[in-house]
Design a protein around this motif. Structure first.
Motif, PDB file in Angstrom:
ATOM      1  N   MET A 312       0.867  -1.186   0.000  1.00 17.99           N
ATOM      2  CA  MET A 312       0.000   0.000   0.000  1.00 17.99           C
ATOM      3  C   MET A 312       0.893   1.223   0.000  1.00 17.99           C
ATOM      4  O   MET A 312       2.022   1.166   0.475  1.00 17.99           O
ATOM      5  N   ARG A 313       0.341   2.318  -0.510  1.00 20.85           N
ATOM      6  CA  ARG A 313       1.088   3.579  -0.480  1.00 20.85           C
ATOM      7  C   ARG A 313       0.616   4.391   0.716  1.00 20.85           C
ATOM      8  O   ARG A 313      -0.563   4.641   0.890  1.00 20.85           O
ATOM      9  N   PHE A 314       1.573   4.762   1.567  1.00 23.36           N
ATOM     10  CA  PHE A 314       1.293   5.650   2.704  1.00 23.36           C
ATOM     11  C   PHE A 314       1.769   7.034   2.288  1.00 23.36           C
ATOM     12  O   PHE A 314       2.957   7.238   2.057  1.00 23.36           O
ATOM     13  N   ALA A 315       0.851   7.995   2.189  1.00 25.79           N
ATOM     14  CA  ALA A 315       1.225   9.334   1.721  1.00 25.79           C
ATOM     15  C   ALA A 315       0.911  10.376   2.789  1.00 25.79           C
ATOM     16  O   ALA A 315       0.119  10.145   3.707  1.00 25.79           O
ATOM     17  N   VAL A 316       1.537  11.532   2.630  1.00 28.23           N
ATOM     18  CA  VAL A 316       1.217  12.678   3.483  1.00 28.23           C
ATOM     19  C   VAL A 316      -0.234  13.071   3.202  1.00 28.23           C
ATOM     20  O   VAL A 316      -0.665  13.089   2.056  1.00 28.23           O
ATOM     21  N   ASN A 317      -0.991  13.382   4.240  1.00 24.39           N
ATOM     22  CA  ASN A 317      -2.387  13.786   4.060  1.00 24.39           C
ATOM     23  C   ASN A 317      -2.440  15.181   3.424  1.00 24.39           C
ATOM     24  O   ASN A 317      -2.001  16.155   4.021  1.00 24.39           O
ATOM     25  N   ASP A 318      -2.976  15.275   2.179  1.00 26.21           N
ATOM     26  CA  ASP A 318      -3.025  16.577   1.489  1.00 26.21           C
ATOM     27  C   ASP A 318      -4.466  17.059   1.310  1.00 26.21           C
ATOM     28  O   ASP A 318      -4.767  17.843   0.429  1.00 26.21           O
ATOM     29  N   ASP A 327      -1.221  15.406  15.124  1.00 34.34           N
ATOM     30  CA  ASP A 327      -0.067  16.284  15.317  1.00 34.34           C
ATOM     31  C   ASP A 327       1.181  15.745  14.619  1.00 34.34           C
ATOM     32  O   ASP A 327       2.249  16.330  14.705  1.00 34.34           O
ATOM     33  N   LYS A 328       1.039  14.611  13.903  1.00 36.73           N
ATOM     34  CA  LYS A 328       2.189  14.049  13.183  1.00 36.73           C
ATOM     35  C   LYS A 328       1.793  13.966  11.713  1.00 36.73           C
ATOM     36  O   LYS A 328       1.157  12.996  11.291  1.00 36.73           O
ATOM     37  N   VAL A 329       2.152  14.979  10.958  1.00 41.15           N
ATOM     38  CA  VAL A 329       1.626  15.095   9.588  1.00 41.15           C
ATOM     39  C   VAL A 329       2.707  15.203   8.517  1.00 41.15           C
ATOM     40  O   VAL A 329       2.401  15.119   7.343  1.00 41.15           O
ATOM     41  N   THR A 330       3.964  15.376   8.899  1.00 37.14           N
ATOM     42  CA  THR A 330       5.006  15.602   7.888  1.00 37.14           C
ATOM     43  C   THR A 330       5.560  14.279   7.359  1.00 37.14           C
ATOM     44  O   THR A 330       5.498  13.252   8.035  1.00 37.14           O
ATOM     45  N   ARG A 335       8.051   8.885   7.713  1.00 34.50           N
ATOM     46  CA  ARG A 335       9.199   8.063   7.314  1.00 34.50           C
ATOM     47  C   ARG A 335       9.877   7.435   8.533  1.00 34.50           C
ATOM     48  O   ARG A 335      10.153   6.237   8.567  1.00 34.50           O
ATOM     49  N   ASP A 336      10.148   8.253   9.562  1.00 38.10           N
ATOM     50  CA  ASP A 336      10.833   7.743  10.753  1.00 38.10           C
ATOM     51  C   ASP A 336      10.022   6.633  11.416  1.00 38.10           C
ATOM     52  O   ASP A 336      10.565   5.621  11.855  1.00 38.10           O
ATOM     53  N   ARG A 337       8.695   6.821  11.462  1.00 35.64           N
ATOM     54  CA  ARG A 337       7.841   5.813  12.117  1.00 35.64           C
ATOM     55  C   ARG A 337       7.812   4.511  11.323  1.00 35.64           C
ATOM     56  O   ARG A 337       7.867   3.414  11.893  1.00 35.64           O
ATOM     57  N   LEU A 338       7.745   4.622   9.980  1.00 37.32           N
ATOM     58  CA  LEU A 338       7.721   3.415   9.150  1.00 37.32           C
ATOM     59  C   LEU A 338       9.051   2.675   9.200  1.00 37.32           C
ATOM     60  O   LEU A 338       9.090   1.444   9.229  1.00 37.32           O
ATOM     61  N   MET A 339      10.148   3.437   9.206  1.00 34.99           N
ATOM     62  CA  MET A 339      11.472   2.801   9.281  1.00 34.99           C
ATOM     63  C   MET A 339      11.634   2.064  10.614  1.00 34.99           C
ATOM     64  O   MET A 339      12.236   0.992  10.689  1.00 34.99           O
ATOM     65  N   ARG A 340      11.084   2.667  11.674  1.00 36.39           N
ATOM     66  CA  ARG A 340      11.152   2.034  12.998  1.00 36.39           C
ATOM     67  C   ARG A 340      10.346   0.735  12.998  1.00 36.39           C
ATOM     68  O   ARG A 340      10.733  -0.259  13.602  1.00 36.39           O
ATOM     69  N   GLU A 341       9.206   0.753  12.294  1.00 33.02           N
ATOM     70  CA  GLU A 341       8.368  -0.447  12.209  1.00 33.02           C
ATOM     71  C   GLU A 341       9.074  -1.542  11.425  1.00 33.02           C
ATOM     72  O   GLU A 341       9.069  -2.715  11.818  1.00 33.02           O
ATOM     73  N   ALA A 342       9.696  -1.155  10.296  1.00 37.00           N
ATOM     74  CA  ALA A 342      10.383  -2.143   9.448  1.00 37.00           C
ATOM     75  C   ALA A 342      11.561  -2.768  10.187  1.00 37.00           C
ATOM     76  O   ALA A 342      11.937  -3.912   9.941  1.00 37.00           O
ATOM     77  N   ILE A 348       7.702  -6.662   7.144  1.00 33.95           N
ATOM     78  CA  ILE A 348       7.310  -5.414   6.473  1.00 33.95           C
ATOM     79  C   ILE A 348       8.514  -4.802   5.762  1.00 33.95           C
ATOM     80  O   ILE A 348       9.628  -4.823   6.278  1.00 33.95           O
ATOM     81  N   ARG A 349       8.272  -4.277   4.542  1.00 31.00           N
ATOM     82  CA  ARG A 349       9.348  -3.638   3.768  1.00 31.00           C
ATOM     83  C   ARG A 349       8.880  -2.254   3.345  1.00 31.00           C
ATOM     84  O   ARG A 349       7.779  -2.107   2.824  1.00 31.00           O
ATOM     85  N   VAL A 350       9.710  -1.248   3.575  1.00 38.27           N
ATOM     86  CA  VAL A 350       9.331   0.140   3.274  1.00 38.27           C
ATOM     87  C   VAL A 350      10.232   0.685   2.168  1.00 38.27           C
ATOM     88  O   VAL A 350      11.454   0.574   2.242  1.00 38.27           O
ATOM     89  N   THR A 351       9.628   1.277   1.112  1.00 43.05           N
ATOM     90  CA  THR A 351      10.379   1.894   0.019  1.00 43.05           C
ATOM     91  C   THR A 351       9.920   3.336  -0.133  1.00 43.05           C
ATOM     92  O   THR A 351       8.716   3.599  -0.219  1.00 43.05           O
ATOM     93  N   GLU A 352      10.884   4.251  -0.186  1.00 42.08           N
ATOM     94  CA  GLU A 352      10.537   5.672  -0.310  1.00 42.08           C
ATOM     95  C   GLU A 352      10.315   6.029  -1.771  1.00 42.08           C
ATOM     96  O   GLU A 352      11.030   5.556  -2.658  1.00 42.08           O
ATOM     97  N   SER A 353       9.305   6.856  -2.050  1.00 44.39           N
ATOM     98  CA  SER A 353       9.034   7.260  -3.437  1.00 44.39           C
ATOM     99  C   SER A 353       9.997   8.374  -3.844  1.00 44.39           C
ATOM    100  O   SER A 353      10.662   8.974  -3.006  1.00 44.39           O
ATOM    101  N   GLU A 354      10.037   8.655  -5.151  1.00 41.83           N
ATOM    102  CA  GLU A 354      10.959   9.690  -5.648  1.00 41.83           C
ATOM    103  C   GLU A 354      10.589  11.081  -5.141  1.00 41.83           C
ATOM    104  O   GLU A 354      11.446  11.901  -4.885  1.00 41.83           O
ATOM    105  N   ASP A 355       9.272  11.330  -4.978  1.00 42.61           N
ATOM    106  CA  ASP A 355       8.876  12.670  -4.532  1.00 42.61           C
ATOM    107  C   ASP A 355       9.013  12.872  -3.023  1.00 42.61           C
ATOM    108  O   ASP A 355       8.743  13.967  -2.505  1.00 42.61           O
ATOM    109  N   LYS A 356       9.418  11.790  -2.300  1.00 38.25           N
ATOM    110  CA  LYS A 356       9.661  11.841  -0.845  1.00 38.25           C
ATOM    111  C   LYS A 356       8.393  12.084  -0.028  1.00 38.25           C
ATOM    112  O   LYS A 356       8.470  12.216   1.178  1.00 38.25           O
ATOM    113  N   ASP A 357       7.226  12.195  -0.683  1.00 41.47           N
ATOM    114  CA  ASP A 357       5.996  12.479   0.052  1.00 41.47           C
ATOM    115  C   ASP A 357       5.157  11.232   0.290  1.00 41.47           C
ATOM    116  O   ASP A 357       4.105  11.300   0.911  1.00 41.47           O
ATOM    117  N   SER A 358       5.602  10.100  -0.262  1.00 38.09           N
ATOM    118  CA  SER A 358       4.846   8.866  -0.027  1.00 38.09           C
ATOM    119  C   SER A 358       5.814   7.688   0.071  1.00 38.09           C
ATOM    120  O   SER A 358       6.970   7.771  -0.356  1.00 38.09           O
TER     121      SER A 358
END
Length: 609
Positions: A312-318, A327-330, A335-342, A348-358
């Motif tokens: 699934m894609r986890f994106a910043v809420n826009d 209170d955690k929207v950036t 990213r920090d929370r997902l990396m901690r989970e992985a 679980i595997r986390v991959t950052e998108s090119e735009d850094k927002d998802s």
């Protein structure tokens, strides 16, 4: 080799809801771990809030009881396939397993999954037929199923000659007699001591330890749990972490050692081969790493872990309401929370998108990722979540996709509906048999893609009485186009608050998802259209006021209660061009492109592609 220790390490494995955690509660009580008058919660091992709410075990946990001078380390394992990453690792910590099967439901898919892993490691199970007091119990048939299961999983003759106990975890008794309806768990304690071998490990060799569970503590930092495979370790001894190839990841000291006593971690000064301990003092070491004395260069072989099958894609809420409830929207926080989970959850595997927002988050299934989203939501995060998609592979030039074994228990009258719906989703029926009490058991081999979003529909079709269990089976040939949602949606064309007058006139169009005075925005989905196409509507339209009186009295507006979706239902419902907006207080469904012109452009691009 040193003499065996007065110690037994066991795991309890079973399908979800077959009574593992309740049985462990009774083992605590009857071993004297809890005082008679001590007030404890039911299912004490399910300590996580989500585990208590859902009544399932999500995280593997270690505990320990003492019985007649023998220390028994017990690992309570998750029973759901989505959390199988936990199960695989912990089996390397134990010398025996208790296989718990329900006296009515029998051997289920998850039982097969974990038992296969345990048998491959050479472990000899003790079979406990639980809930023996159920009126629809069929103990002997269930035992035959378990024996057939062992044969199908290539168990050795020694493994097939398993000891059997009949028990009621809730009522706290076990017996070799299937007609027993009272007693204690003493026969189970005795069987563990007699049947499970003591750890036969080298106490005099250099210290080695395989990290199988990872936890974080605000005071101690990383806490690694696992079994000491050889040697001894004392507090402040020098240690180092090795990866699977033998490369040194980091060097440090064992700042804290803890063993398990009941539900508590208790500090100890020393641990030796066979002990299951938690160790602190390293900052980079993770699951499947070998922690060892400085002279050790060869890592312990770790159990391979099945790959993720769903992303699934986890994106910043826009959305226009972003930042109002969480209170955690950036993207950095997400990213920090997902990396901690992985880091702590190897499935679980986390991959950052090119735009850094998802971020693409891949896992074992909808339930596992749904639990992660729900946990983040409760921590104050706001997220935009895309529709789940399966992870395809290329094998010998052919496109392949993940398949699952789906076992469905359903009332006879609904079986034809379920078969029809599953076949539309490209599933193949592999077995169909009566399972007693007017129920049929259906087994399918189905592409995971076809099962996305089906569970809610399945519950509706079976009036909530059907039980569906899924298990990853294989990667197989791509099945082509699978039909998705048939109906279109009602999309708000304005931002503000929904008005009862407008919703009343929209009820004829389909099913509504919002109430009067709910906050809405342009591009938000406020209902399901009765027709296949999407429809833009105005949920804020108010009654025109004139100075003419109507001849009849105004009818009071009575709205049908809206369909309010849970997180899992919303994720299963959305289409490819839609998202779920998740905040600590709300779950909204929306189009990915909020602007209608952008939506048209995106749809034209898709048609051309």
């Amino acid at each position: 080799m040193s003499a065996p220790l007065p110690l037994r390490n066991i795991a309890i494995i079973a399908h979800v809801d077959h009574g593992k955690t309740t049985l462990v509660d009774q083992l605590f009580r009857q071993s004297g771990t809890f005082r008679e008058n001590q007030r404890i919660e039911e299912r004490a091992m399910d300590s996580n809030d989500l585990e208590k709410e859902r009544g399932i075990t999500i995280l593997a946990k270690c505990t320990s009881v003492e019985w007649n001078g023998t220390r028994i380390n017990i690992v309570d394992t998750p029973g759901h396939a989505d959390f199988g990453g936990e199960v695989e690792r912990i089996l390397s910590m134990v010398d025996g397993v208790i296989l718990l099967v329900d006296s009515s439901e029998g051997a289920m898919p998850q039982t097969k999954f974990v038992t296969g892993k345990a048998l491959a490691l050479g472990l000899r199970p003790i079979v406990v037929v639980n809930k023996i007091d159920r009126p629809d119990g069929r103990a002997q048939e269930v035992l035959d199923e378990v024996f057939d299961l062992f044969v199908n999983l290539d168990a050795s003759d020694e493994q097939c000659d398993f000891p059997v106990l009949y028990a009621s975890g809730r009522n706290g008794y076990a017996s070799t007699d299937e007609n027993a309806r009272e007693g204690s768990l003493e026969p189970l304690f005795q069987k563990i001591v007699d049947h499970v071998p003591a750890p036969n490990l080298d106490v005099d060799g250099p210290f080695t330890f395989l990290a199988t569970l990872l936890d974080r503590d605000n005071f101690m930092g990383r806490v690694l749990t696992g079994r000491v495979q050889s040697g001894r370790i004392k507090v402040n001894d020098p240690i180092r972490a090795l990866d699977a190839d033998g490369n040194v990841i980091e060097v440090g000291r064992a700042s804290k050692l803890m063993s398990f006593n009941g539900l508590d971690r208790v500090p100890v000064e020393e641990a030796k081969a066979g002990d299951i301990i938690a160790l602190a003092g390293l900052e980079k070491a993770t699951v499947a790493n070998t922690i060892a004395a400085p002279e050790v260069t060869v890592p312990i072989k770790a159990q391979p872990i099945d790959p993720p099958t769903l992303a699934m894609r986890f994106a910043v809420n826009d959305s226009p309401f972003a930042g109002r409830e969480g209170d955690k929207v950036t993207s950095r926080m997400i990213r920090d929370r997902l990396m901690r989970e992985a880091e702590t959850n190897v499935a679980i595997r986390v991959t950052e998108s090119e735009d850094k927002d998802s971020f693409e988050v891949a896992g074992r299934g909808e339930l596992q990722l749904g639990v992660l989203i729900e946990t983040m939501r409760r921590e104050g995060f706001e997220l935009g979540i895309s529709r789940p998609c399966v992870l395809f592979r290329e094998e010998n030039g052919q496109r392949t996709e993940p398949y699952e074994t789906v076992v469905i228990d359903v009332d006879d009258e609904y079986s034809s509906t379920v078969v029809d719906k599953m076949q539309r989703r490209k599933a193949e029926l592999t077995e169909m048999r009566p399972s007693g009490s007017g129920k049929t058991r259906l087994t399918f081999s189905a592409p995971s893609r076809g099962l996305i979003g089906y569970h809610g529909e399945f519950l509706s079709d079976t009036r909530g009485t059907g039980i569906m269990n899924r298990l990853f089976e294989k990667y197989g040939p791509h099945k082509g186009q699978i039909e998705g949602r048939i109906n279109g949606v009602l999309i708000s064309n304005c931002t503000g608050e929904a008005v009862a007058y407008a919703l009343n006139s929209l009820e004829d169009r389909g099913i509504l998802f919002v109430r009067p005075q709910d906050k809405i925005y342009e591009g938000m989905i406020i209902g399901e259209n009765a027709k296949p196409e999407d429809l833009e509507v105005n949920p804020m339209k108010s009654k025109q006021l004139t100075n003419f009186r109507s001849t009849g009295k105004d009818d009071a507006i009575r709205l049908t209660p809206p369909k309010i979706m849970t997180l899992e239902q919303a994720i299963a419902y959305i289409d490819e061009d839609e998202m779920v907006e998740v905040t600590p207080k709300s779950i909204r469904v929306r189009k990915t492109e909020l602007d209608p012109h952008e939506r048209k452009k995106a749809s034209r691009k898709k048609e051309l592609a």
